[in-house]
Write a protein that holds these residues in place. Sequence first.
Motif, PDB file in Angstrom:
ATOM      1  N   GLY A 459       0.819  -1.214   0.000  1.00  0.00           N
ATOM      2  CA  GLY A 459       0.000   0.000   0.000  1.00  0.00           C
ATOM      3  C   GLY A 459       0.847   1.257   0.000  1.00  0.00           C
ATOM      4  N   THR A 463       0.805   3.866  -3.119  1.00  0.00           N
ATOM      5  CA  THR A 463       0.269   5.219  -2.949  1.00  0.00           C
ATOM      6  C   THR A 463       1.349   6.272  -3.204  1.00  0.00           C
ATOM      7  OG1 THR A 463       0.670   5.037  -0.575  1.00  0.00           O
ATOM      8  CG2 THR A 463      -1.563   4.580  -1.351  1.00  0.00           C
TER       9      THR A 463
ATOM     10  N   ASP B  41      -4.225   0.015  -7.361  1.00  0.00           N
ATOM     11  CA  ASP B  41      -5.055   0.394  -6.218  1.00  0.00           C
ATOM     12  C   ASP B  41      -6.142  -0.632  -5.914  1.00  0.00           C
ATOM     13  OD1 ASP B  41      -4.558   2.452  -4.557  1.00  0.00           O
ATOM     14  OD2 ASP B  41      -6.075   3.802  -5.377  1.00  0.00           O
ATOM     15  N   LYS B  46      -6.588  -2.111   1.564  1.00  0.00           N
ATOM     16  CA  LYS B  46      -6.282  -0.783   2.109  1.00  0.00           C
ATOM     17  C   LYS B  46      -6.563  -0.727   3.609  1.00  0.00           C
ATOM     18  CE  LYS B  46      -7.280   1.904  -2.040  1.00  0.00           C
ATOM     19  NZ  LYS B  46      -7.987   3.060  -2.570  1.00  0.00           N
TER      20      LYS B  46
END
Lengths: 571, 98
Positions: A459, A463, B41, B46
């Motif tokens: 992650g 990002t 993504d 997440k």
Amino acid sequence: MLSELNPGLILILGAVLVPLLRGPVRKIYMLLLPVFGVMHLLNTPHGTYGDYEMMGMVLETYRLDQLSFVFGLIFHIAAFLGILYALHLKDTASDTMQHVAALIYAGAGVGAVFAGDLMTLFIFWELTAIASVFLIWARGTDIAYKTGIRYLIVQVGSGVLLLAGLVMHKAETGSIAFDHFGVTTMADFTAGTFLIFFAFGIKCAFPFLHNWLQDAYPQATPTGTVILSAFTTKLAVYSLARGYAGLDILIPIGATMTAFPVFFAVIENDLRRVLAYSLNNQLGFMVVGVGVGSALALNGTAAHAFSHILYKALLFMGMGAVLHRVGTTKATELGGLYKSMPWTTVFTIIGAMSISAFPFFSGFISKSLILAALAQEHMWLAWTVLLFASAGVLEHSGIKIPYFSFFAHDSGKRPKEAPWNMLAAMGIAAALCIGIGVWPEYLYAILPHAMDYEPYTPGHIITQMQLLMFAVLAFVVLVRTGLYPPEIPSVNLDTDWLYRRLAPSMLKEMGKAVTHLSGGIWGLIREWVDNIRALAARHHGPSGTMGRSIAVGNMVLWVMIGLAVILLLYL
Amino acid sequence: MSDNHNHTQDDQELGWFERVENHRLLILLTVLICVGFGAADFFYHKHPHFSAEEIPAFYGLFGFAAFFFVVLAGAQLRKLIMRPEDYYDDQEEAQDAE
């Protein structure tokens, strides 16, 4: 006895011998000084040493703990790299002065970090100011001379504020120990702790107190700026982390520091001044970390200072090499230098990727600690500002610096590659930037607090790469559509305008007005003087408030402010 | 200071970074990397601290917008604070002359 010596003194006292040595002996000697310093540091168990009693105050001249160790270690590395980078300088008087100034300055920075009390801190604090100005004056130009004077006034002024704060703090608490001052909100400030905070704030380039940095650093010699970039401001960050961790106002102050220099950096033509704005922006991240004050955040501040000193020095080295070879760092006069300075290009790009915090470069593993700490505390506003500033960093340091100097439009200039010693210093700094990025566990192991943090999660990498690569895409779009503003030879106004332009012209007008006034004014002045005398008798008499012993601090403060204002206006 | 030597035939030739076809290549590469990381993504779990992070490719969109804003705002700032290079010299020289 020798083991009780503050490591900073090794560099400071060692500098005395430099003028007596010549040629290769001098070079090897200078490189060995920081090596001795680090060895001394590594061989001392944590604790306090060199306690002296002076005028009823207990001085702790050498305090080694987790926090001072991190800063002390990186200061030594920076000193070594700075010396290596300047090794091509000759044995002339001017170059010798630069070497001596650099060593004393670095030593004073190290000394201050290991100060256990405010008096020792003050002495080294002022020494950093006095020694460093010679790195600006060594440039030898009239502009550098005037800039140096302005810089010196601000720096010494910060020291005098520190002294005044020290005296008041001693009167308030009876102690001059340099520990946490117990100030976590604005309401906790006393006169003493506020003055000390203000002194730190000047050196840390808080908003509106910042402009000495962008004024002075680009005027120093190519080698001088590399040294300057490492110590003064990070000493201030260390001091804030030591004395004011968890002070809430530092979060908005730091966030402002990350954001506003970004806009100035976009339009600045002198690439070393772009880096000075960028330095200001990076300090903001560290100040936010101090303000949050959690273990993770303070680790972030220490880690970010560590990696920042390396990549910022590396970037200043790259631009210093350009200045050394081409004679200018103005974007309008550069471009296409990658053809004849390939190594400098590669090293500068590594610095640019580190400051932009690309994964596997040092900025990635240190800045993320501060952002993670903000996220942990759910401080969304500060987090958003810092994320915004991260995209801004990519603009001015990640893209603008390498793009306009080494690529963009070919300027036709084909300077020689940088001297070997500059390349060696850049090479080591670049290797450390990558090394810290790839193996962060070694840096994490020496941070002040224990923590459980893993920077390399899918992650986090995704990002961060999104943030950076979409920003690169924005750059491409802006350039291809012609929206990207061209570089223009210019100066941009900042707060220095207030004392370089506004105040002098106002004084001139006032002076004219005064000469037109009639002699009748003297009666008025007489009356004022009598009033002031009566006032002074009331306040400075045996029972007056100013008659107390604390007045030393007040007096020093006001004299300093008066003198500084006069000098700043005069120059 | 400058070590320029005379331009030779080699110097006149365009470097790799100056050829138009290579510009296209670099731009294509940038777009592909963006698409790749944007798509990524959807393929990891997440742990958002803020609700905005749940927006697909939030960081990418934020980075693009922030960069655009910084550059365009900087261009506007110029109108306010940009001065000729000798702006301070004029006045300082005048002061010296007095």
